[in-house]
Design a protein around this motif. Sequence first.
Motif, PDB file in Angstrom:
ATOM      1  N   LYS A 173      -0.724  -5.075  -5.197  1.00 33.28           N
ATOM      2  CA  LYS A 173      -1.102  -3.666  -4.967  1.00 33.28           C
ATOM      3  C   LYS A 173      -2.492  -3.540  -4.915  1.00 33.28           C
ATOM      4  O   LYS A 173      -3.182  -2.478  -4.665  1.00 33.28           O
ATOM      5  CB  LYS A 173      -0.447  -2.660  -5.867  1.00 33.28           C
ATOM      6  CG  LYS A 173       1.165  -2.682  -5.711  1.00 33.28           C
ATOM      7  CD  LYS A 173       1.581  -1.470  -6.648  1.00 33.28           C
ATOM      8  CE  LYS A 173       3.176  -1.534  -6.573  1.00 33.28           C
ATOM      9  NZ  LYS A 173       3.708  -0.716  -7.613  1.00 33.28           N
ATOM     10  N   VAL A 188       0.763  -1.108  -0.086  1.00 31.53           N
ATOM     11  CA  VAL A 188       0.030   0.097   0.027  1.00 31.53           C
ATOM     12  C   VAL A 188       0.844   1.261  -0.071  1.00 31.53           C
ATOM     13  O   VAL A 188       1.694   1.394   0.866  1.00 31.53           O
ATOM     14  CB  VAL A 188      -0.672   0.127   1.140  1.00 31.53           C
ATOM     15  CG1 VAL A 188      -1.927   1.222   1.071  1.00 31.53           C
ATOM     16  CG2 VAL A 188      -1.817  -1.331   1.240  1.00 31.53           C
ATOM     17  N   ASN A 189       0.718   1.892  -0.864  1.00 29.95           N
ATOM     18  CA  ASN A 189       1.211   3.397  -1.081  1.00 29.95           C
ATOM     19  C   ASN A 189       2.905   3.033  -0.989  1.00 29.95           C
ATOM     20  O   ASN A 189       3.848   3.558  -0.488  1.00 29.95           O
ATOM     21  CB  ASN A 189       1.246   4.324  -0.129  1.00 29.95           C
ATOM     22  CG  ASN A 189      -0.339   4.683  -0.075  1.00 29.95           C
ATOM     23  OD1 ASN A 189      -0.931   4.878  -1.068  1.00 29.95           O
ATOM     24  ND2 ASN A 189      -0.724   4.899   1.339  1.00 29.95           N
ATOM     25  N   GLU A 190       3.300   1.928  -1.942  1.00 31.40           N
ATOM     26  CA  GLU A 190       4.539   1.395  -2.101  1.00 31.40           C
ATOM     27  C   GLU A 190       5.319   0.706  -0.773  1.00 31.40           C
ATOM     28  O   GLU A 190       6.529   0.614  -0.946  1.00 31.40           O
ATOM     29  CB  GLU A 190       5.464   2.365  -2.898  1.00 31.40           C
ATOM     30  CG  GLU A 190       4.830   2.957  -4.280  1.00 31.40           C
ATOM     31  CD  GLU A 190       4.584   1.771  -5.151  1.00 31.40           C
ATOM     32  OE1 GLU A 190       5.416   1.033  -5.316  1.00 31.40           O
ATOM     33  OE2 GLU A 190       3.745   2.121  -5.905  1.00 31.40           O
TER      34      GLU A 190
END
Length: 200
Positions: free
Chosen positions: A140, A84-86
């Motif tokens: 992701k 999540v969010n890299e």
Amino acid sequence: MKIKRIILIMGFLSSVFGFGQNNNLIELTAKQDAEEGWQDLVFSITEKEKLDNGFWSLTCKAKYENQIVGLKINIADGIPAGIVNEEIDNTSFKPNGVEIHSIGKESDKLIEVISKFYGQPKTLKFTSEKLTFTAFPLNKENAVLENGRFHFKLFFDENDERNLYAEIFLNPDLKNGTVELNEKNEEYRSNIVKLLSKNK
């Protein structure tokens, strides 16, 4: 009457000579890269069923040296994204998110092949025990499995209570009808053979 007889004959030929879905099976080693040295395995999904508990049940088979090998893999559907969010979301681990089951002689042949690939003592019987794995999603997006290809890292005996700790990658692709079991590290080869074997 003629049509019915033709159908019966084709059914007989299919059962005797293996005509039908087994002709379309992928080669077990089709995804292996000789330069990389990993013993990665790929299977065709020959049957799939959405179970009442929210799992997909996948019967997976492949060809190897003119024989059929296989196993059954049950995977929880909709496991939340693990990236999540890299960044890795440590709340996305799914205990008992994956199960592996024997399908009989094809699984016995599979563990024999895996033990050879992994350079372990030859094993002839796949375990009849239901094996459960903690799954971490390397995705992701939420893993709604029928939507495409997803990636998971599996952990067995993560607390090492049975001295069988192991990790392996699982990549199901329901859209294209394949499942991959890929090596994480050679150090887990011995334990993977042991946990998949009848005699541990």
